[in-house]
Write a protein that holds these residues in place. Structure first.
Motif, PDB file in Angstrom:
ATOM      1  N   THR A 163       0.937  -1.182   0.077  1.00 51.11           N
ATOM      2  CA  THR A 163       0.047   0.128   0.134  1.00 51.11           C
ATOM      3  C   THR A 163       0.685   1.377   0.110  1.00 51.11           C
ATOM      4  O   THR A 163       1.681   1.427   0.773  1.00 51.11           O
ATOM      5  CB  THR A 163      -0.956  -0.078   1.162  1.00 51.11           C
ATOM      6  OG1 THR A 163      -1.686  -1.123   1.108  1.00 51.11           O
ATOM      7  CG2 THR A 163      -1.735   1.255   1.291  1.00 51.11           C
ATOM      8  N   VAL A 164       0.419   1.999  -0.715  1.00 49.56           N
ATOM      9  CA  VAL A 164       1.279   3.522  -1.051  1.00 49.56           C
ATOM     10  C   VAL A 164       0.354   4.560  -0.274  1.00 49.56           C
ATOM     11  O   VAL A 164      -0.819   4.619  -0.632  1.00 49.56           O
ATOM     12  CB  VAL A 164       1.483   3.984  -2.335  1.00 49.56           C
ATOM     13  CG1 VAL A 164       2.224   5.208  -2.468  1.00 49.56           C
ATOM     14  CG2 VAL A 164       2.335   2.877  -3.039  1.00 49.56           C
ATOM     15  N   SER A 165       1.057   5.398   0.501  1.00 52.39           N
ATOM     16  CA  SER A 165       0.319   6.239   1.199  1.00 52.39           C
ATOM     17  C   SER A 165       1.279   7.754   1.460  1.00 52.39           C
ATOM     18  O   SER A 165       2.444   7.643   1.265  1.00 52.39           O
ATOM     19  CB  SER A 165       0.236   5.921   2.737  1.00 52.39           C
ATOM     20  OG  SER A 165      -0.157   6.645   3.790  1.00 52.39           O
ATOM     21  N   ASN A 166       0.467   8.533   1.658  1.00 52.33           N
ATOM     22  CA  ASN A 166       1.241   9.958   1.775  1.00 52.33           C
ATOM     23  C   ASN A 166       1.564  10.296   3.214  1.00 52.33           C
ATOM     24  O   ASN A 166       2.425  11.384   3.517  1.00 52.33           O
ATOM     25  CB  ASN A 166       0.086  11.179   1.170  1.00 52.33           C
ATOM     26  CG  ASN A 166       0.948  12.515   1.109  1.00 52.33           C
ATOM     27  OD1 ASN A 166       2.085  12.363   0.573  1.00 52.33           O
ATOM     28  ND2 ASN A 166       0.199  13.717   1.481  1.00 52.33           N
ATOM     29  N   ALA A 167       1.328   9.393   4.062  1.00 53.39           N
ATOM     30  CA  ALA A 167       1.321   9.753   5.572  1.00 53.39           C
ATOM     31  C   ALA A 167       2.355   8.597   6.068  1.00 53.39           C
ATOM     32  O   ALA A 167       2.223   7.602   5.744  1.00 53.39           O
ATOM     33  CB  ALA A 167       0.123   9.807   6.246  1.00 53.39           C
ATOM     34  N   ALA A 168       3.181   8.820   7.107  1.00 50.97           N
ATOM     35  CA  ALA A 168       4.077   8.025   7.810  1.00 50.97           C
ATOM     36  C   ALA A 168       3.221   7.083   8.567  1.00 50.97           C
ATOM     37  O   ALA A 168       2.151   7.292   9.028  1.00 50.97           O
ATOM     38  CB  ALA A 168       5.211   8.570   8.530  1.00 50.97           C
ATOM     39  N   SER A 169       3.764   5.556   8.503  1.00 53.65           N
ATOM     40  CA  SER A 169       3.062   4.643   9.459  1.00 53.65           C
ATOM     41  C   SER A 169       4.100   3.668   9.842  1.00 53.65           C
ATOM     42  O   SER A 169       5.063   3.618   9.192  1.00 53.65           O
ATOM     43  CB  SER A 169       2.047   3.963   9.007  1.00 53.65           C
ATOM     44  OG  SER A 169       2.353   3.355   7.859  1.00 53.65           O
ATOM     45  N   GLU A 170       3.737   3.098  11.093  1.00 53.90           N
ATOM     46  CA  GLU A 170       4.867   2.063  11.339  1.00 53.90           C
ATOM     47  C   GLU A 170       5.056   0.736  10.377  1.00 53.90           C
ATOM     48  O   GLU A 170       4.279   0.255   9.691  1.00 53.90           O
ATOM     49  CB  GLU A 170       4.535   1.283  12.706  1.00 53.90           C
ATOM     50  CG  GLU A 170       5.260   0.489  13.510  1.00 53.90           C
ATOM     51  CD  GLU A 170       4.874  -0.161  14.801  1.00 53.90           C
ATOM     52  OE1 GLU A 170       5.545  -1.079  15.185  1.00 53.90           O
ATOM     53  OE2 GLU A 170       3.688   0.119  15.204  1.00 53.90           O
ATOM     54  N   GLY A 171       6.416   0.654  10.096  1.00 50.17           N
ATOM     55  CA  GLY A 171       6.720  -0.202   9.049  1.00 50.17           C
ATOM     56  C   GLY A 171       6.880   0.214   7.929  1.00 50.17           C
ATOM     57  O   GLY A 171       7.133  -0.521   6.915  1.00 50.17           O
TER      58      GLY A 171
END
Length: 238
Positions: A163-171
């Motif tokens: 999954t590609v996201s604009n926000a940081a997330s764990e891992g």
């Protein structure tokens, strides 16, 4: 399983190539050569090997030279059509203008004309497009992400699993978008033909809806952004 009828491909070749001057004063950037083969020719040979047949190329600056060099694509075993732009329409605007020519059933492949990726896994991308068709979530985009190059250390988007996201997330790992992706025509449905539009805002909006997938690519990939980088690539691939 590969698609029995491979998706069409759109090559982005309308940029002015300001950073490549003076090399681009008399030649469009995607016609610059590595080992006596233009950047566009490298892409076209790869597409032909993957059995893609329909290719559309947009152009603006010195676009007639692109048409003269590549013709109708017969030399590559392809059918090439062109989408001329009188003024720069940006990436999404260029795609929107060309969509009636690309005429995708749903998904289509888009590649920046000024990147050099000699072993581009087009077969793998076609397989991904097949899987996207069967995905109940119907992703609007699938991005090929690469490790951040020296000239772009901060990266673009976060990749976690697929999954590609604009926000940081764990891992999640922040990577650079390669300029190579699969898009659904619906991603551009709100754009108006002939109006400049950037791609990033459309992708970010789709990311908010969890509709952008991606993968990390660690094969050879280069953004040919300066004359020095072009010179280095020519030396490296001798």
């Amino acid at each position: 399983m590969l698609m029995s009828n491979p998706i069409p491909c759109f090559l982005l070749a309308a940029g002015r190539g300001e950073r490549m001057r003076p090399l681009t004063d008399n030649l469009p950037k995607p016609l610059l050569s590595i080992q006596n083969k233009s950047l566009l020719a490298w892409h076209l040979e790869t597409l032909s090997k993957a059995k893609i047949q329909e290719v559309v190329i947009n152009h603006a600056w010195l676009g007639e030279k692109i048409e003269l060099a590549l013709g109708n694509g017969q030399q590559f075993g392809l059918h090439i059509q062109y989408s001329p732009e009188g003024s720069a329409l940006e990436t999404a605007g260029g795609i929107c203008k060309a969509l009636p020519i690309i005429a995708p059933k749903d998904y289509f492949l888009v590649i920046n004309g000024d990147v050099f990726s000699p072993n581009l896994p087009v077969d793998q991308l076609l397989e991904t497009a097949s899987n996207m068709r069967m995905d109940a979530n119907k992703p609007l985009a699938h991005l090929l992400m690469v490790p951040n190059p020296v000239q772009h250390p901060e990266g673009d988007f976060y990749l976690r699993n697929s999954t590609v996201s604009n926000a940081a997330s764990e891992g999640a790992e922040k990577l650079t978008f390669s300029g190579i992706g699969i898009y659904h025509k619906d991603l551009f449905q709100d754009l108006e033909i002939g109006i400049p539009a950037k791609l990033a805002p459309l992708l970010r909006k789709a990311m908010e809806q969890n509709k952008v997938s991606g993968e990390k690519y660690i094969g050879p990939w280069h953004d040919v952004g300066t004359p020095q980088r072009l010179q280095e690539l020519n030396a490296a691939y001798e």
